[in-house]
Design a protein around this motif. Structure first.
Motif, mmCIF file in Angstrom:
data_model
loop_
_atom_site.group_PDB
_atom_site.id
_atom_site.type_symbol
_atom_site.label_atom_id
_atom_site.label_comp_id
_atom_site.label_asym_id
_atom_site.label_seq_id
_atom_site.Cartn_x
_atom_site.Cartn_y
_atom_site.Cartn_z
ATOM 1 N N SER A 88 -57.598 78.392 19.613
ATOM 2 C CA SER A 88 -57.222 79.782 19.837
ATOM 3 C C SER A 88 -56.448 80.003 21.132
ATOM 4 O O SER A 88 -56.251 81.145 21.539
ATOM 5 N N ALA A 89 -55.976 78.917 21.784
ATOM 6 C CA ALA A 89 -55.360 79.085 23.105
ATOM 7 C C ALA A 89 -54.141 80.013 23.066
ATOM 8 O O ALA A 89 -54.028 80.935 23.876
ATOM 9 N N ASP A 92 -55.125 83.650 21.966
ATOM 10 C CA ASP A 92 -55.791 84.414 23.019
ATOM 11 C C ASP A 92 -54.818 84.943 24.062
ATOM 12 O O ASP A 92 -55.079 85.959 24.712
ATOM 13 N N TYR A 183 -64.616 87.782 23.750
ATOM 14 C CA TYR A 183 -65.724 86.870 24.004
ATOM 15 C C TYR A 183 -67.030 87.602 24.266
ATOM 16 O O TYR A 183 -68.067 86.997 24.357
ATOM 17 N N PHE B 509 -56.041 71.370 24.532
ATOM 18 C CA PHE B 509 -56.800 72.088 23.511
ATOM 19 C C PHE B 509 -58.084 71.395 23.100
ATOM 20 O O PHE B 509 -58.591 71.613 22.019
ATOM 21 N N CYS B 511 -61.672 70.585 22.108
ATOM 22 C CA CYS B 511 -62.514 71.665 21.594
ATOM 23 C C CYS B 511 -63.751 71.890 22.458
ATOM 24 O O CYS B 511 -64.313 72.981 22.450
ATOM 25 N N PHE B 514 -63.230 74.739 24.716
ATOM 26 C CA PHE B 514 -63.402 76.064 24.117
ATOM 27 C C PHE B 514 -64.864 76.406 23.915
ATOM 28 O O PHE B 514 -65.256 77.569 24.000
ATOM 29 N N ILE B 517 -65.846 77.596 27.285
ATOM 30 C CA ILE B 517 -65.321 78.945 27.513
ATOM 31 C C ILE B 517 -66.218 79.965 26.820
ATOM 32 O O ILE B 517 -66.583 80.994 27.389
ATOM 33 N N TYR B 524 -60.117 79.973 30.798
ATOM 34 C CA TYR B 524 -59.655 78.624 30.467
ATOM 35 C C TYR B 524 -59.346 77.790 31.701
ATOM 36 O O TYR B 524 -59.810 76.664 31.852
#
Lengths: 192, 561
Positions: A88-89, A92, A183, B509, B511, B514, B517, B524
């Motif tokens: 989702s970078a 987002d 979030y 990226f 995972c 994430f 996060i 990030y």
């Protein structure tokens, strides 16, 4: 979900919401029961092998059934709760309007794929049914294992379709029918 | 007299026969047999002519709908065949092309002519183009869908569907095969170990077992320089002996320890990087979901993989501890008070029950008592016994909720396993692995070369996609080569497991980033800021494993050889 149910008085929508809620609870129930069943089944196999010194032959076959149920009940349950593994970078980093557009595209394409897969998984089941294969230990027809699959795909497809509608009718961006983007409140329904 | 007349008539008839070919020969004809247009603009035309001498010139006119035309000539051969080949007709416009072929005599009079048509279509054909660049097209589609943020299953399903569409010339009814592969993907009996290990770790995290293990590690190493950080890495390793996933470890160890580390004076960027990367240790220490899936796909012994993961896991723990100590010295982190032997005894006593998990799992597999699936089932039973009856932290309704959340995590993983299996099937059916690996000339690289290529492929793959997906897709691609150069499948599996763990903690990226996060609710940049030293350590361990396979294989050989 509840907010919408309270706001709208249209009896059809109310019924739809009720059905949706029932389906959701049923999926959650199937998930939990599936996991519990495979746990009990696997533990029983161990006990039988070590204590009674005889292996249960149908353990693996039962587990396959449970795995399929858990996977495809979970597919729609995950869609309903916006629980996807996704990268989702970029998403987002976009402003809300772009995110909404992306979400609509994503949910519609995903929904289309789910219906597509349900269609062909139905044909697959027909093929397995016609082949007449039987699980060797349980003696059940093999196609029983897959009965849940097209249902799971259809319900998931509907979930994504509802997400599209929801994003088009409401102001906020929705990851799924009842999870807003962001979030802060992504996991109020289920824990990680 | 009568004979005279008869003779004359006969002579006349006979002479007539003789003269016919001279006066009026066979009718002249020209026929177009075949027209083809190859590669959009290369024109081929074949025909024959009758009733003419050999080496006769045939003039051909091609004209399109816009009154543009092209004049060509051909010559008949001995038996009257003629043709033109590879004529560039790109000057004509698209549409129906009228072809006129004619034979003329020396005076320019038309003796015979015929017409035919062909359709010129220079428009771009997407399907033909995609078929020619099969692998590139599919990967491109997947990358685009991934970057747009589609749920991970969709790029796989879309890639597989496009593959089926191209492979079977647009016959989508063959999607059934894809469904069949999706089902076959989740059927292996050994996969049942995955939800079992998720469930036992989930029960432990909700109850007190995880805390007790943390307390134990803390009591023994807290007081050294950088002790809190070392404890975190150590707790990840100990918890890794129960849990098979990096994400569960981030939750179980990271959540309670992060506030402590913050109180202890560590910078948040260091803490987050430490937690995210230390959870890689948990992925290597058995059980490991990555190893289970690798074992199934590569048809390798899962117990051997499990045991082989211990060595590298401990080595990483050791190096992380050294880095933590150095970090604490450089940043002047205050040291924690030393726990008394009484406290240590108490912590050990409390942790005795949870320490049964590694005993069951590692001991059981090491000793050859349990298969991984059985070890998983027993550890679930043990977790239920601990939290339900001994610590009494969980009620029946808690177990139901735990089962539900385990089911959800399992479903998310298994739908990927199914979709990944379908996708891998499409790739292998289209012989993409052979093409790709042939392109880089992997067969001449030798063992080290292959290991490096494999490492890089998995590392890079996991920087973008979920480790399970990467294992499912890449393992079948590399399997034949790995076999050809005679590498130990267990060693390769261990290196792959390490690489996917590193990759999933690596920006951009990975995972795990994430997960962190989402769990710690930090932006990030803050999560990735402190990662470089850790990634460096992990990569050096990976390189060390390539040159010193004994790091992984020593324990395996002790246990199984």
């Amino acid at each position: 979900m509840n907010a919408i149910a309270g706001k709208r008085t249209n009896p059809i929508l109310k019924t739809l919401n009720l059905i949706d809620m029932l389906i959701s609870q049923f999926e959650g129930f199937m998930l939990a029961v599936g996991v519990i069943a495979m746990t009990v089944n696997t533990i029983a196999a161990v006990v039988s092998r070590f204590v009674f010194n005889s292996a249960i032959t149908f353990t693996d076959e039962l587990n396959v059934i449970f795995i399929v149920v858990v996977t495809y009940a979970g597919l729609s349950y995950a869609a309903r709760n916006g629980r996807h593994i996704r990268m989702s970078a970029i998403y987002d980093a976009m402003p809300a309007k772009t995110r909404k557009a992306m979400m609509v595209v994503m949910a519609s394409v995903t929904s289309a794929f789910m219906f597509f897969l349900s269609f062909y998984s139905y044909y697959y089941i027909v093929e397995v049914y016609e082949s007449g294969r039987i699980l060797p230990a349980l003696g059940l027809p093999v196609f029983y294992i897959y009965l849940w699959v097209p249902v799971g795909f259809v319900v998931t497809g509907l979930q994504y379709a509802f997400t599209v509608v929801k994003n088009l009718t409401e102001r906020d961006v929705y990851l799924s029918t009842n999870i807003k983007d962001g979030y802060s409140d992504t996991d109020h329904d289920i824990e990680v | 007299m009568r004979f005279q007349i008869k003779k004359i008539v006969l002579l006349f008839v006979f002479s007539c026969f003789l003269a016919t070919p001279l006066l009026a020969s066979d009718p002249v004809t020209v026929v177009v047999e075949e027209t083809t247009i190859a590669e959009k603009t290369k024109f081929f035309l074949y025909g024959y002519a009758e009733g003419v001498d050999k080496w006769q010139e045939v003039s051909i006119t091609l004209s399109d709908g816009n009154a543009k035309s092209l004049e060509l000539t051909a010559e008949t051969n001995k038996i009257g065949n003629w043709g033109v080949e590879e004529v560039d007709i790109s000057t004509l416009s698209d549409g129906k092309i009228t072809i006129t072929a004619m034979l003329k005599d020396e005076a320019g009079k038309i003796m015979a002519q015929t017409t035919s048509t062909a359709v010129l279509d220079t428009s771009f054909s997407l399907v033909a183009f995609m078929n020619k660049h099969f692998a590139v097209t599919i990967f491109l589609l997947m990358v685009i869908l991934l970057l747009l943020g589609f749920p991970m299953k969709i790029p796989l399903i879309a890639g597989a569907t496009l593959g089926v569409y191209l492979l079977y010339d647009g016959d989508l009814s063959k999607t059934q095969f894809m469904i069949q592969q999706m089902m076959a993907g989740i059927r292996p009996a050994a996969l049942i170990a995955v939800p079992m290990f998720i469930l036992s770790a989930d029960i432990m995290t909700r109850g007190q077992s995880a805390e007790k293990l943390i307390d134990l590690v803390m009591a023994f190493v807290r007081h050294i320089k950088g002790g809190l950080a070392v404890s975190t890495a150590g707790a990840c390793a100990v918890f890794g002996a129960v849990s098979g996933s990096t994400q569960a470890t981030v939750v179980a160890i990271g959540s309670p320890l992060r506030p402590e580390l913050q109180k202890g004076g560590y910078k948040d960027s260091f803490i987050l990087a430490l937690i995210v990367n230390s959870s890689d240790i948990a992925f290597l220490i058995p059980p490991s979901i990555g190893m289970i899936i690798y074992g199934i796909v590569a048809k390798t012994s899962i117990p051997e993989l499990f045991i082989a993961g211990i060595g590298p896991g401990l080595l990483i723990l050791f190096l992380f501890s050294i880095y933590s100590v150095i970090y604490a010295y450089v940043n002047k982190i205050p040291t924690q008070p030393k726990a008394s032997w009484g406290d240590r005894g108490r912590a050990l006593y409390h942790a005795l029950w949870p320490l049964g998990f590694p005993a069951i799992i590692i001991g059981g597999i090491f000793g050859g008592i349990f298969s991984p699936t059985e070890a998983a089932a027993v550890s679930v039973a043990y977790a239920i016994m601990l939290e339900g009856f001994i610590f009494r932290t969980m009620k029946l309704s808690d177990f139901y909720a735990t089962a539900k959340s385990t089911g959800l995590v399992t479903a998310v993983v298994f739908i990927l396993v199914g979709a990944g299996a379908a996708f891998a099937w499409v790739l292998s059916y289209a012989q993409v692995p052979q093409q790709l690996l042939g392109m880089i000339g992997i067969s001449e690289m030798g063992q080290y070369g292959v290991l490096f290529v494999v490492s890089i492929a998995f590392f890079v793959g996991c920087m973008f996609v979920d480790p399970i997906v990467v294992i499912l897709i890449l393992v079948p691609i590399f399997a034949p080569v790995v076999k050809d150069v005679g590498l130990d499948l267990v060693l390769v599996g261990t290196i792959i497991t390490l690489q996917v763990a590193i990759g999933s903690a690596t920006p951009p990226f990975g995972c795990d980033i994430f997960t962190a996060i989402a769990i710690f609710k930090r932006p990030y940049f803050e999560v990735v800021k402190g990662t470089p030293p850790f990634i460096f350590i992990l990569l050096s361990v990976a390189v060390a494993m390539i040159f010193f396979p004994q790091i992984a294989l020593f324990l395996r050989d002790v246990a199984f050889r």
